[in-house]
Design a protein around this motif. Sequence first.
Motif, short mmCIF file in Angstrom:
data_model
loop_
_atom_site.label_atom_id
_atom_site.label_comp_id
_atom_site.label_asym_id
_atom_site.label_seq_id
_atom_site.Cartn_x
_atom_site.Cartn_y
_atom_site.Cartn_z
N THR A 94 -12.44 0.68 5.17
CA THR A 94 -11.90 2.05 5.13
C THR A 94 -10.37 2.10 5.18
OG1 THR A 94 -12.08 2.38 7.50
CG2 THR A 94 -13.98 3.04 6.20
N ALA A 95 -9.75 1.15 5.84
CA ALA A 95 -8.28 1.19 5.95
C ALA A 95 -7.61 0.10 5.12
CB ALA A 95 -7.86 1.11 7.41
N ASP A 96 -7.96 -1.16 5.39
CA ASP A 96 -7.23 -2.27 4.72
C ASP A 96 -7.38 -2.21 3.20
OD1 ASP A 96 -6.22 -4.27 7.04
OD2 ASP A 96 -8.09 -3.32 7.59
N ARG A 97 -8.62 -2.05 2.74
CA ARG A 97 -8.81 -2.00 1.28
C ARG A 97 -7.99 -0.83 0.69
NH1 ARG A 97 -12.37 -3.85 -2.57
NH2 ARG A 97 -13.84 -4.77 -1.09
N ARG A 98 -8.11 0.33 1.34
CA ARG A 98 -7.41 1.53 0.84
C ARG A 98 -5.88 1.33 0.81
NH1 ARG A 98 -6.04 6.95 3.60
NH2 ARG A 98 -7.01 6.18 5.51
N PHE A 99 -5.32 0.85 1.92
CA PHE A 99 -3.86 0.74 1.99
C PHE A 99 -3.32 -0.43 1.16
CE2 PHE A 99 -4.56 3.17 6.07
CZ PHE A 99 -4.07 4.37 5.57
N LEU A 100 -4.10 -1.49 1.03
CA LEU A 100 -3.66 -2.60 0.17
C LEU A 100 -3.64 -2.12 -1.28
CD1 LEU A 100 -5.56 -5.55 1.88
CD2 LEU A 100 -3.08 -5.43 1.57
N GLU A 101 -4.69 -1.41 -1.68
CA GLU A 101 -4.72 -0.88 -3.05
C GLU A 101 -3.53 0.04 -3.29
OE1 GLU A 101 -8.51 1.02 -3.68
OE2 GLU A 101 -9.46 -0.89 -4.25
N GLU A 102 -3.28 0.89 -2.29
CA GLU A 102 -2.15 1.83 -2.39
C GLU A 102 -0.83 1.06 -2.60
OE1 GLU A 102 -2.21 5.17 0.61
OE2 GLU A 102 -0.26 4.33 1.14
N ALA A 103 -0.64 -0.01 -1.83
CA ALA A 103 0.61 -0.78 -1.92
C ALA A 103 0.70 -1.51 -3.26
CB ALA A 103 0.69 -1.77 -0.76
N PHE A 104 -0.40 -2.11 -3.70
CA PHE A 104 -0.37 -2.86 -4.96
C PHE A 104 -0.16 -1.92 -6.15
CE2 PHE A 104 -3.46 -6.03 -2.75
CZ PHE A 104 -2.39 -6.71 -2.18
N LYS A 105 -0.82 -0.77 -6.09
CA LYS A 105 -0.66 0.20 -7.19
C LYS A 105 0.78 0.69 -7.25
CE LYS A 105 -5.38 1.80 -7.79
NZ LYS A 105 -6.41 2.60 -7.16
N ALA A 106 1.35 1.00 -6.07
CA ALA A 106 2.73 1.50 -6.04
C ALA A 106 3.69 0.46 -6.61
CB ALA A 106 3.12 1.85 -4.60
N ALA A 107 3.37 -0.83 -6.39
CA ALA A 107 4.25 -1.90 -6.89
C ALA A 107 3.91 -2.28 -8.33
CB ALA A 107 4.13 -3.12 -5.99
N GLY A 108 2.82 -1.74 -8.83
CA GLY A 108 2.42 -2.03 -10.21
C GLY A 108 1.97 -3.47 -10.43
N VAL A 109 1.33 -4.07 -9.42
CA VAL A 109 0.85 -5.46 -9.60
C VAL A 109 -0.66 -5.49 -9.75
CG1 VAL A 109 2.69 -6.68 -8.40
CG2 VAL A 109 0.72 -5.85 -7.10
N GLN A 110 -1.12 -6.54 -10.43
CA GLN A 110 -2.57 -6.75 -10.56
C GLN A 110 -3.11 -7.28 -9.25
OE1 GLN A 110 -4.01 -9.06 -13.95
NE2 GLN A 110 -1.93 -8.91 -14.79
N TYR A 111 -4.35 -6.91 -8.95
CA TYR A 111 -4.92 -7.39 -7.69
C TYR A 111 -6.44 -7.48 -7.79
CZ TYR A 111 -5.97 -2.44 -7.00
OH TYR A 111 -6.44 -1.16 -7.17
N ASP A 112 -6.99 -8.24 -6.86
CA ASP A 112 -8.43 -8.40 -6.76
C ASP A 112 -8.75 -8.48 -5.27
OD1 ASP A 112 -11.10 -9.07 -7.01
OD2 ASP A 112 -10.75 -11.08 -7.85
N ILE A 113 -9.42 -7.45 -4.74
CA ILE A 113 -9.75 -7.44 -3.31
C ILE A 113 -11.26 -7.63 -3.17
CG2 ILE A 113 -9.67 -6.13 -1.14
CD1 ILE A 113 -7.39 -4.46 -2.35
N GLN A 114 -11.66 -8.66 -2.44
CA GLN A 114 -13.09 -8.88 -2.24
C GLN A 114 -13.41 -9.07 -0.76
OE1 GLN A 114 -15.33 -11.15 -5.03
NE2 GLN A 114 -13.59 -11.33 -6.43
N ASN A 115 -14.69 -8.91 -0.44
CA ASN A 115 -15.11 -8.99 0.95
C ASN A 115 -16.16 -10.09 1.09
OD1 ASN A 115 -16.40 -8.46 3.51
ND2 ASN A 115 -15.50 -6.41 3.46
#
Length: 361
Positions: free
Chosen positions: A53-74
């Motif tokens: 609920t927090a880490d995934r959301r805020f990491l996505e927010e940060a990566f999107k703001a920086a315009g970088v590609q990312y892959d978040i898995q659990n």
Amino acid sequence: MRKGILTIAAVGLLTTGGLTACGDDSGDKGAAAKTPKIGVILPDSKSSARWETADRRFLEEAFKAAGVQYDIQNAQNDKTAFQTIADQMITGGVTALMIVNLDSGTGKAVLDKAKSQGVATIDYDRLTLGGSAQYYVSFDNETVGKLQGEGLSKCLTEKNVKNPVVAYLNGSPTDNNATLFKAGYDSVLKPKFDSKEYVKGPEDAVPAWDNAQAATIFEQQLTTANGKIDGVLAANDGLGNAAISILKKNKLNGKVPVTGQDASTEGLQNILAGDQCMTVYKAVREEAKAASDLAIALAKGEKKDTGQTVKDGDRDVPSVLLTPKAIYKESVKDVIADGYVTKEEVCTAAYVKFCAEAGIS
Ligand code: BGC
């Protein structure tokens, strides 16, 4: 109040000296040419709601703001899956890998492999002991524990219990953070046990922070103590909620203060209802942003000076350690104002009245 929390978070960054770019002193021009792609492996979705609920959301927010590609898995608490995900991410061309280890052994294997393939590495939230991560981004975890110890002590004083018996529900024995939290709360509570102001009750570590197991463990503790437990130092909100569920069964909820950590919706609701003494809020948005900044810099072949290091054996690991904040009934509203949880999530039907009492409008 929003300002209050943000200021504290900013101070956390300032004390680390902020993140200043030092440029590429490695001479690795190949790294400088890479397009950043960041892989993140989260540990599970049950030991704490925060990861999804927090880490995934805020990491996505940060990566999107920086315009970088990312892959978040659990990895869903599966060490084999953890390693498989890491292998796939490395093969898939990530330039930086951020992990929340499930234990130091498997964490180290993943970090070492990434390093050997030229992938930059960051320990996110949990330090991998004996590992090889280039950076460690977390909170000051001993302070988290200190706030829990002080919080429990404050609530016990308010309850006016003489020589209270205090039980411990520690975090996972394989999580270095759990060791740090305990060092923090022991620093407050041990002197009170030693002076006989408090009585040390049962103490157990909860494997993998498993909330269901924590309830069984706490029920056993209560039986062992013949029902005489006056305060529970629970290392996070999930463990705290497990203890509260057993206290409820025994009509002791609200009478026995319980601590927590993570400012989860459930934890905040337990605080509002008077069943939980306090929680520790860690502004995960700041943690995600700091880790994202570092991962992007590493991908560009830059090195950042975090201004702070943490010792892991002989190794000084460049670190960012943010500042946690204790939350009581009257400050639940600060967590909402900071955008960590919403009023709608916390103030559901059964909690509307408590929200109003706590000034959440
Ligand atoms: C984190 C806590 C979390 C716990 C269980 C710890 O390493 O710092 O925030 O509650 O793991 O997931």
